[in-house]
Design a protein around this motif. Structure first.
Motif, mmCIF file in Angstrom:
data_model
loop_
_atom_site.group_PDB
_atom_site.id
_atom_site.type_symbol
_atom_site.label_atom_id
_atom_site.label_comp_id
_atom_site.label_asym_id
_atom_site.label_seq_id
_atom_site.Cartn_x
_atom_site.Cartn_y
_atom_site.Cartn_z
ATOM 1 N N ALA A 50 -5.844 0.288 -0.480
ATOM 2 C CA ALA A 50 -5.369 0.852 -0.585
ATOM 3 C C ALA A 50 -6.360 2.428 -1.084
ATOM 4 O O ALA A 50 -5.976 3.850 -0.607
ATOM 5 N N GLU A 104 -7.885 5.313 1.577
ATOM 6 C CA GLU A 104 -6.801 6.430 2.229
ATOM 7 C C GLU A 104 -6.261 6.735 0.607
ATOM 8 O O GLU A 104 -6.037 8.332 1.277
ATOM 9 N N VAL A 105 -6.252 6.366 -0.491
ATOM 10 C CA VAL A 105 -5.684 7.177 -1.326
ATOM 11 C C VAL A 105 -6.917 8.314 -1.683
ATOM 12 O O VAL A 105 -7.036 9.666 -2.549
ATOM 13 N N GLU A 147 -0.024 11.278 -2.715
ATOM 14 C CA GLU A 147 0.143 12.567 -2.179
ATOM 15 C C GLU A 147 0.570 12.626 -3.139
ATOM 16 O O GLU A 147 1.209 14.183 -3.666
ATOM 17 N N LYS A 200 1.090 -1.438 -0.448
ATOM 18 C CA LYS A 200 -0.109 0.411 -0.206
ATOM 19 C C LYS A 200 0.914 1.490 0.052
ATOM 20 O O LYS A 200 0.781 1.763 -0.320
ATOM 21 N N ILE A 243 -0.280 4.750 -1.753
ATOM 22 C CA ILE A 243 -0.193 6.240 -0.745
ATOM 23 C C ILE A 243 1.048 6.839 -1.039
ATOM 24 O O ILE A 243 0.217 8.417 -1.077
#
Length: 459
Positions: free
Chosen positions: A163, A166-167, A144, A136, A140
């Motif tokens: 993931a 979160e992404v 970012e 992951k 990620i």
């Protein structure tokens, strides 16, 4: 059923129109005009229509549909985790959707990568990485980096589903679209949904920046990237429909002024017991783009890849003279081969370009010695038994030696590890109908298939 269609292809240089009578299943006429990106793409369309309708006024009310590679086509960048795995799956997904891939990144994106991405102005970014439940951290991190760029381009997220939550939070201020993972498990690729999303974005958003929005009302909601239209035509020609059989597995080559595109519609799996697949299995319908191999804009790439000695061998022209002629061709990219010498050079360049492009597209074998003896590792697709070859592009279709040029797609004993076709029936797209048939196939697949069977010239 509509009977008459005007099918358009907005290229970077030319806007081409094809008049099709579905009732008669024939190409009635064709016309072309300069695309005129600078003054508005509708002007090139209007000129081409005037040319066509002056000869065929009965098409004045015909249904109009189109595809486009104008203004450089669909420019994409992709990122994955491992170059040979998710990175390659992402690249194949983008190419199969009709994109021009201008950057491929693996592992974690850096600040310098971010600067390069912004400098190259992609129109879509495909973000992948990790099998489902696997790594992951990479995807990620890459999300970012992309979010920090405040990108104006949409991001297609198709990586590790563990993931995704979160992404999505990281990309909350960006335009993003979520698709299934391109590689949910090791050795398995799933790219159909991603390709559909890429085409949808191309239709709904990117045409606004291509000068096409002024004519959008005419396009009947089926505008496609031109390479995607050709891919659809090749899939249809190969596999057929429920009521009309296709011609079977095939290889297709589109030799242009800037690139050489290669398509294969074939299984390509290892055929021998002592051969194992190295890397990921490739899609049944595969497209590659050789951006360094083109008959005018990328002419130097052919010289670099083939070498002057090979071009001298193919053309019968001395190396010093080849350099003089190609210097002039690079300065005058619209120049046609109006002399025997230039024709011989053009034919040599075409042979070299497709020879190299198909070599890169096809798979290869490598001998591997194991405790139980010698085996072969296959990278890519085995195309040796593919027995249909479709060729298009001005340098092939405008000359008498089309079959001779096309034969350079075939297996060469000097390259024993290559998995290019051994031999094949050669079909030439003399009227440039492939992109038009890909567009027509959206609504009239059986008519499109039968027209291709009729119109593609057997050499």
């Amino acid at each position: 059923m509509k009977s008459k269609y005007l099918l358009g292809d907005f290229g970077s240089t030319w806007t081409k129109l094809t008049a099709v009578d579905c009732a008669a299943e024939e190409i009635v006429g064709t016309a072309a005009a300069y695309t005129t990106i600078e003054t508005g793409i509708e002007h090139g369309l209007a000129e081409a229509k005037d040319l066509l309708l002056s000869a065929h006024p009965e098409f004045a009310e015909a249904e109009f549909r189109a595809c486009s590679s104008a203004a450089g086509g669909l420019r994409m960048m992709v990122a994955g985790l491992v170059p040979e795995l998710t990175g390659e799956a992402a690249r194949l997904a983008a190419l199969g959707a009709g994109a021009k891939v201008i950057g491929v990144y693996s592992h974690e994106l850096t600040e310098e990568d971010g600067e390069e991405i912004m400098a190259n102005h992609p129109e879509i970014f495909l973000l992948t990485g990790g099998t489902d439940g696997g790594n992951k951290a990479c995807i990620i991190n890459n999300a970012e980096v992309l979010a920090s760029l405040k990108p104006s381009f949409p991001i297609v997220l198709a990586g590790n589903r563990s993931a995704v939550k979160e992404v999505k939070e990281i990309l909350r201020d960006c335009e993003y679209h979520v698709c299934p993972n391109v590689m949910p498990r090791l050795g398995e690729i799933e790219i159909t949904k991603v390709q559909e999303k890429i085409r949808e974005i191309f239709l709904n958003e990117i045409i606004q920046a291509k000068g096409l929005s002024k004519i959008q009302s005419m396009l009947d909601n089926i505008l496609l990237p031109t390479p995607s239209a050709i891919m659809k035509a090749m899939e249809l020609l190969s596999m057929g429909t429920e009521n009309e059989p296709g011609i079977g597995e095939l290889l297709a080559v589109d030799l242009g002024g800037a690139t050489t595109d290669v398509y294969s519609i074939a299984d390509g799996s290892p055929s021998a017991m002592n051969t194992v697949l190295k890397g990921i299995p490739e899609p049944h319908a595969k497209r590659t783009v050789e951006g360094d191999l083109g008959m005018r804009y990328s002419l130097q790439g052919i010289i670099d890849a083939a070498g002057l000695l090979r071009l001298e061998e193919l053309s019968g022209i001395k190396r010093e003279r080849i350099m003089e002629l190609t210097t002039d061709l690079r300065a005058h990219t619209d120049r046609l081969p109006e002399t025997k010498e230039l024709l011989a050079l053009d034919e040599a360049l075409a042979k070299a370009a497709i020879e190299i492009a198909v070599r890169r597209h096809a798979g290869s074998l490598e001998e591997v010695y194991t405790p139980v003896g010698k085996v072969y590792a296959q990278a890519g697709k085995d195309l040796r038994d593919v027995n249909k070859l479709v060729v298009t592009g001005g340098a092939i279709v405008r000359v008498e030696k089309a079959a001779e040029i096309a034969s350079y797609c075939f297996y060469d004993f000097n390259e024993p590890n290559s998995l290019k076709p051994r031999e094949a029936d050669i079909l030439v797209d003399r009227k440039y109908i492939l992109s038009a048939m890909g567009v027509l196939a959206q609504s009239e697949p059986e008519h499109a298939l039968r027209i291709m069977k009729k119109e593609l010239s057997h050499e």
